[in-house]
Structures are given as C-alpha cells and as structure tokens.
Motif scaffolding. Structure first.
Motif, PDB file in Angstrom:
ATOM      1  N   LYS A 186      50.974 -28.383   3.374  1.00  0.00           N
ATOM      2  CA  LYS A 186      49.776 -27.535   3.239  1.00  0.00           C
ATOM      3  C   LYS A 186      48.634 -28.313   2.583  1.00  0.00           C
ATOM      4  O   LYS A 186      47.476 -28.189   2.976  1.00  0.00           O
ATOM      5  N   ILE A 187      48.973 -29.093   1.571  1.00  0.00           N
ATOM      6  CA  ILE A 187      47.933 -29.870   0.866  1.00  0.00           C
ATOM      7  C   ILE A 187      47.317 -30.886   1.829  1.00  0.00           C
ATOM      8  O   ILE A 187      46.101 -31.024   1.909  1.00  0.00           O
ATOM      9  N   PHE A 190      45.090 -29.214   4.372  1.00  0.00           N
ATOM     10  CA  PHE A 190      43.860 -28.771   3.700  1.00  0.00           C
ATOM     11  C   PHE A 190      42.903 -29.944   3.556  1.00  0.00           C
ATOM     12  O   PHE A 190      41.716 -29.859   3.884  1.00  0.00           O
ATOM     13  N   ARG A 194      39.216 -30.428   5.337  1.00  0.00           N
ATOM     14  CA  ARG A 194      38.080 -30.583   4.435  1.00  0.00           C
ATOM     15  C   ARG A 194      37.313 -31.873   4.740  1.00  0.00           C
ATOM     16  O   ARG A 194      36.079 -31.897   4.718  1.00  0.00           O
ATOM     17  N   LEU A 201      32.954 -35.434   0.817  1.00  0.00           N
ATOM     18  CA  LEU A 201      33.828 -35.059  -0.302  1.00  0.00           C
ATOM     19  C   LEU A 201      35.036 -35.987  -0.372  1.00  0.00           C
ATOM     20  O   LEU A 201      35.715 -36.087  -1.352  1.00  0.00           O
TER      21      LEU A 201
ATOM     22  N   SER B  12      37.117 -21.470  -1.129  1.00  0.00           N
ATOM     23  CA  SER B  12      37.097 -22.656  -0.263  1.00  0.00           C
ATOM     24  C   SER B  12      38.039 -23.758  -0.773  1.00  0.00           C
ATOM     25  O   SER B  12      38.174 -24.793  -0.127  1.00  0.00           O
ATOM     26  N   HIS B  13      38.681 -23.548  -1.911  1.00  0.00           N
ATOM     27  CA  HIS B  13      39.626 -24.552  -2.417  1.00  0.00           C
ATOM     28  C   HIS B  13      41.064 -24.040  -2.498  1.00  0.00           C
ATOM     29  O   HIS B  13      41.950 -24.733  -2.999  1.00  0.00           O
ATOM     30  N   LEU B  14      41.261 -22.835  -2.002  1.00  0.00           N
ATOM     31  CA  LEU B  14      42.578 -22.203  -2.108  1.00  0.00           C
ATOM     32  C   LEU B  14      43.545 -22.758  -1.051  1.00  0.00           C
ATOM     33  O   LEU B  14      43.269 -22.684   0.143  1.00  0.00           O
ATOM     34  N   ILE B  15      44.640 -23.327  -1.519  1.00  0.00           N
ATOM     35  CA  ILE B  15      45.641 -23.882  -0.582  1.00  0.00           C
ATOM     36  C   ILE B  15      46.770 -22.887  -0.383  1.00  0.00           C
ATOM     37  O   ILE B  15      47.279 -22.704   0.715  1.00  0.00           O
ATOM     38  N   TYR B  26      42.700 -26.899  -4.567  1.00  0.00           N
ATOM     39  CA  TYR B  26      42.422 -28.311  -4.361  1.00  0.00           C
ATOM     40  C   TYR B  26      41.379 -28.783  -5.364  1.00  0.00           C
ATOM     41  O   TYR B  26      40.444 -28.050  -5.686  1.00  0.00           O
ATOM     42  N   ASP B  28      38.488 -31.565  -6.135  1.00  0.00           N
ATOM     43  CA  ASP B  28      37.664 -32.584  -5.480  1.00  0.00           C
ATOM     44  C   ASP B  28      37.432 -33.817  -6.346  1.00  0.00           C
ATOM     45  O   ASP B  28      37.329 -34.926  -5.839  1.00  0.00           O
ATOM     46  N   GLY B 121      29.388 -27.121  -5.385  1.00  0.00           N
ATOM     47  CA  GLY B 121      30.467 -26.624  -4.531  1.00  0.00           C
ATOM     48  C   GLY B 121      31.816 -27.263  -4.766  1.00  0.00           C
ATOM     49  O   GLY B 121      32.798 -26.896  -4.129  1.00  0.00           O
ATOM     50  N   MET B 122      31.865 -28.231  -5.683  1.00  0.00           N
ATOM     51  CA  MET B 122      33.122 -28.945  -5.920  1.00  0.00           C
ATOM     52  C   MET B 122      33.972 -28.257  -6.983  1.00  0.00           C
ATOM     53  O   MET B 122      33.456 -27.510  -7.811  1.00  0.00           O
TER      54      MET B 122
END
Lengths: 201, 466
Positions: A186-187, A190, A194, A201, B12-15, B26, B28, B121-122
């Motif tokens: 999953k990581i 993701f 991204r 990023l 937007s960072h949810l895994i 996640y 950044d 956004g990070m």
C-alpha cells in the motif's frame, strides 16, 4: 517492547500543574546517544540540591515514594519539548504508569512507544487517587490494562478509556515499525501515484 | 463536503485507516538533527533496516553546535560525540546533510523554509516540537519523538489519529507597533498552554494576510506552547513569492503545477471546525512573559499579578512559585524589571526580518553596561544576508556579540547559557525554570523589545528608546 502486564505499585502524589519535559529531564542530559540510564536524572532540578545531595522535600526522595511505579499527576503533564528522553527517564526510574486529567499530545504519544501507560481520568477521580497516594502506609494501586481498571487501596475501582490499537500494542508488546511494514505494498503504490501526480514531491 | 486545510492535507496523505481511526499517513519531508536521532539510527542498525527515502530527508546539526570559534570544534565531549554520531549516521544511511561548517547550516526550522524543502500541502515532521513552524506555509508539520523518527526513517510513514480542527480567527488589524511575537504570546495567554491540546490550529484573519512569511513562522512556531502539535496558515501569494526559486522548490513546469495545486488548499468557506477562538487584533498589545510558563504573560506597560486574587489553589501555587523563581513581587511594574542578558535568536525569531527590526532600534545606540547581549542568526545564509546589509556592524558597534548560527541560548545545550540568577530578555519560545541555564530567568519578548531592553538594561517598550 516488553508486554504491559497487570501490576500493583506505589503511587506518588505529584499534583503540579503543567509539568514540562524540561522539568522531567533537563537539557544537560540530552547529549546521550542511548535510551537507558536517565532514571537518576529524572526531575533533576527538583530532586537534587545545589550541592548534588537529595532534596528531602521532593516526593520521589521520600519513602515509600522513592520506589514509585505510578505518578498521580497534575493537569497537562508532559508539555513542551518532544524529547523522548522524558518517558525514557521516567521508565528508567521505575515509573510504569502516569494518571492525570490531561497530557500534552507528543508526550502522550511517546509514552506508549516505551511501554509507559498514560491514563486519563476525570478531575474527581484524579483527586481521589491523590488522596490514596498521600497515605504513606498504604499507597499501592493496581493497574489492569486488559480490563481498563484502576484498583484503589480501599477496594474501589475506576474505569478508564484507552484507544484499542494502543492497548493492543502495549498488551502484546508490539513493534510499530513491524506492523507498518505489513502495509508495504500500500505504501509503495501510494508513493507511485503521488510521484505521478505531484512529481516535485 | 466542505473541508479545512488540515482535512485536505490529512486525506491526501492517508494510506490506511483502521476502524478505530488509527491511520497510517505518508510523510513528505523529514528533518533530522543530532539530539533526537542517534537512538533512532541505532534502532535501524539493530533491526537491519534501511532509510526508506533519503531524498525526503534533510539532516543538520543545530542544538549542540558552538556559536563561537567554530573552527576549533566542539569542546564539550558529550555534545561533540552526538554531532559526530550524526556525521557517521548520515554517511552510512546516505542522507543529505548540512554539516557544521556548511554556509547553509542553521536551525532546522530556519533552513527547511529557506531551502524550499518546506512547501504547502506537505506533511513534514522532525524530532523537535517546534516543527509546527513549517505550518506557516500551509503544510501539516509537527514534532515527533525518537521512536517515531525511527518509524519515519524506516517507512516514510507514521501511525497517527486525526486531531481536531481548531480555528483561531484574528479579526481587525494589529497596531503598527505590535509584532507577530506579541500576537502569539497574547493568544497563548488567552487559551493557555493546554488550549490547543488534541488540535491542529489554523490561524486566519486579515491581520495575517498582510504578514511576511517570517512573521507567520513566528506564530506557527509557538503553536506547541499553546498545546497544539501543529499550527497552520493558508498559503497565498506571499507564500508562493517566498518559495519561488528557492533551491529545493519545484522548478519550471512543476512550479506552475505546484502553485495551481497549492491554491486549492485553503479551507473551504463553510468548513467545520471543532473549536473556534476569536481574537480581536485591536486589543493586542506588546506582550511579554513575566513567569515560567508561556501563558504567564503581561503587557509591556503592565504589572506582575497578585496570586492572592486567584481562588484555585493549584493555580495559585503555580503563580506563587513562578513569582518566587523569577524573583519578582506582585504588583511590580514589568518595565521596572532589570535584565542582564539579551538573546536574539532561536527558531522563533532569528530570521532576517527579526534581525533587521532589532538592528533598526539598536542603530547608533549602545548596549547598557550591565548587559551581555548576543545575536545568533538562524542560519549561515541569514548571517550572510545580514552581513551584506551591514547589520552585523550595527550590532557590534552597539556592543552586541555577533555569533555563528544554531539553537544556542534558547535551550542552552551548548555553552551559551544563563548563570544562576541571570535575567534574560529572550526572543525564544520557552521560559520554563532552568530552560536557558540552571537558575536562569527568562522573559519571552519580540526582537524589538529585546533590542530596546539591551539599551536600557530594563524590559522596555521600543517606543521609549529614542
């Protein structure tokens, strides 16, 4: 991490407001590169006099509290710096559980990573436990994480709430990183999506 | 559904999210310094793990480094070992690093923004509670413990639960003399050091829209002193202009794309906050601390409180203890209090704008003979910029010491510390007992008040220095 089992221990009355992590472990001890050995420096400025001798007025220097496993603490315990040296030092001293009405977020989080259980109770419950702890003849309190229960010296019980995931990790002594690695795929996916969407990023 | 800035970044960072809300998010960007990382690297070695994403990591030595005679190395053995340990770890794990002699070296929360490593956004973390600083860019930035440092190094993720959304809405305009440091101290005084516990604070209002990034960083930096792990301010043109052409900021086509995305980040009109605090900007005065908690504040023209007027016994005891430790008397005018040390520096106030405003007040004047005063720029680049503008000369002429960058006297892990009984007007962020040295007394102030106090030898309103 070792498993957190039910235990009975001496509770020290520690009703000081906003105890910060500088107070728990001052900066001169942060130069260590180890996690252990900080117990002798916990609460250094309150615990020792200028000549280095023990301050007899400080609760953790008094019997039976010099063998405490539990702190009954004031509001907003652990505020300030993110130093994990604070739970390391408390743990190394022998503290396994801290009971208060509120904790600072980072300290609260760091405690769980080190097998130190922070319990939140109401003000009335905390005040009752403070009275229990003040009884030097019988200051022992039992902490049962499995049943989410604090057992008082008078036989009374106080129930407490705890996040189920954190409870499981403490009871089973689980390692967070190992658990996260189970999500490796999953990581990775993701990260890939991204990188396509936001390549900088 | 309407979302806050925090909701948007979180989602937007949810895994992964478990039923009880425990989430894997996640990360950044990860900033690493020498004090909270050695045990994390040791953990990686013991479990035979690697650093997941070295390019998302940036390391620097800041807490322990000397601000004088740096070429001679670090005298204190423990501190030297800790920095050497970081040198070895970044080499072994191949992490980008600004070492002690690099011009880009500085306080971790100064260099991140300065390099464009910090962006809107990070998610940004660091084993340091003042990571909240980076939220000024509209990022979710918070401090973590060493176990979490190890977790991020190994997996580039963190296990978290979503915090509450708290809005601090500042309406009206600040008086010209009032700085962002005064504002954040005033806010902490209003909501208390546990006021933001369990929350991510978003600061909003017109007063902020006119503020520079430096001033916004001062506000977000001290969110942790209000109990919040993170503080944020929506990104706007001031944010984008600050980041444009910074070494690590997106370039060319990526820049356009990034700006377009950043513009979508501010909280939606109608987004729901769990807590809202309204601050009337016109009521904010020049604010400093009198006691040993950042919530123990007073206006520069105010007086030390009287504990007998407080009914709650635990609170009364805390205030009595603060007054005793600080060597003050109830009712005393704060502007009568004499200081013997001035520290301009720290991740709260050591950026070019802070140094310029202090220099403006110092220009052509002399530091009081009873005062030891030092300026510790936030980074080598801030120092260089200030020197190009001739600010170092102004300070040195006045009798200030002009030092090398680092955390220095904010937490006194190097040799810059207060002695027993010293009293300091400090632009840093914590006034806890012993914070700047055992027995030392700290008044948190803006760079302007620090400068004015250096001249008079008392806590002083800059308007009274002519």
């Amino acid at each position: 991490m070792e498993r957190f089992n039910t235990f009975k221990g001496i509770a020290a009355p520690f009703n000081i407001l906003n105890v910060d992590t500088d107070k728990i472990i001052p900066k001169q001890f942060l130069t260590t590169i180890k996690r252990t050995g900080l117990g002798k420096h916990v609460f250094d400025e309150m615990r020792y006099k200028k000549d280095g001798s023990e301050n007899p007025n400080f609760v953790l220097n008094q019997r039976p509290y010099d063998k405490s496993n539990i702190l009954i603490a004031g509001d907003n315990f652990g505020c300030g710096s993110s130093r994990e040296h604070a739970p390391w030092a408390l743990k190394d001293f022998g503290i396994k559980c801290i009971i208060s009405t509120s904790f600072a977020d980072i300290f609260y989080n760091n405690s769980f990573k080190n097998g130190l259980l922070p319990i939140m109770v109401t003000k009335d419950e905390r005040d009752a436990l403070l009275e229990d702890a003040k009884d030097k003849e019988n200051p022992e309190i039992e902490i049962d994480l499995e049943n989410q229960e604090i057992r008082r010296p008078n036989g009374g019980k106080i129930k407490f709430k705890i996040d189920p995931f954190r409870k499981k990790c403490l009871l089973e002594g689980l390692d967070d990183i190992g658990l996260t690695e189970l999500h490796e795929n999953k990581i990775k996916s993701f990260e890939e999506s991204r990188s396509t969407k936001h390549p900088w990023l | 559904m309407y979302k806050t800035l925090y909701d948007k970044i979180w989602q937007s960072h949810l895994i992964n999210e478990q039923d009880d809300g425990t989430s894997l998010i996640y990360i950044d960007r990860h900033l690493v310094h020498e004090v909270t990382s050695p045990q994390a690297f040791e953990g990686l070695r013991l479990s035979n793990r690697k650093v997941n994403s070295p390019k998302r990591t940036l390391a620097v030595a800041d807490h322990n480094v000397p601000t004088l005679d740096r070429e001679l190395g670090i005298k204190e053995e423990d501190s030297r070992i800790q920095v050497e340990e970081l040198d070895k770890n970044v080499e072994e794990f191949q992490i980008p690093y600004f070492n002690m002699n690099d011009t880009r070296q500085g306080i971790v929360h100064v260099i991140g923004p300065e390099q464009g490593f910090t962006q809107p956004g990070m998610t940004i973390v660091c084993g340091d509670s003042h990571t909240a600083t980076h939220g000024a860019f509209g990022s979710l930035a918070f401090g973590i413990g060493t176990s979490e440092v190890e977790h991020v190094l190994a997996t580039q993720t963190l296990i978290q639960k979503k915090a509450m959304n708290m809005l601090i809405n500042i309406s009206g305009n600040l008086d010209k003399i009032v700085t962002s440091k005064d504002l954040i101290l005033y806010i902490i005084g209003k909501i208390g050091t546990a006021g933001g516990t369990g929350c991510v604070i978003e600061y909003s209002g017109n007063a902020l829209r006119d503020m520079s990034m430096e001033s916004r960083m001062t506000i977000c930096n001290m969110s942790i002193e209000a109990g919040a792990r993170a503080g944020m301010i929506a990104p706007d043109d001031i944010t984008f202009n600050y980041l444009y052409e910074k070494p690590m900021a997106p370039k060319n086509q990526d820049w356009e794309k990034a700006v377009n995305w950043w513009k979508t980040l501010p909280s939606d009109t109608g987004a729901k906050f769990d807590k809202i605090v309204d601050i009337d900007a016109t009521k904010v005065t020049q604010t400093i601390t009198w006691g040993t908690s950042p919530e123990e504040i007073v206006s520069i023209d105010g007086t030390v409180p009287n504990p007998d007027k407080i009914s709650d016994e635990v609170k009364q005891n805390k205030i009595k203890r603060s007054i005793e430790y600080m060597g003050l008397t109830p009712g005393q005018k704060i502007s009568d209090v004499e200081i013997n040390t001035v520290f301009i520096g720290s991740c709260t106030n050591s950026r070019i704008e802070d140094i310029r405003s202090a220099a403006e007040i110092i220009k052509g004047k002399k530091v009081s003979t009873n005062v030891k005063a030092l300026v510790v720029p936030g980074s080598g680049l801030v120092k260089k910029q200030a020197e190009e503008e001739g600010l170092d000369v102004i300070f040195k002429h006045a009798g200030f010491e002009w030092r090398e960058p680092g955390c220095s006297m904010c937490l006194a892990m190097n040799s810059d510390k207060l002695n027993e009984g010293d009293r300091c007007a400090s632009t840093s962020n914590r006034n806890f007992e012993g914070r700047q040295g055992k027995g030392g007394r700290t008044h948190l102030v803006s760079p302007e008040i620090a400068a004015a106090s250096a001249i008079t030898g008392k806590l002083t309103d800059p308007r009274n220095v002519t």
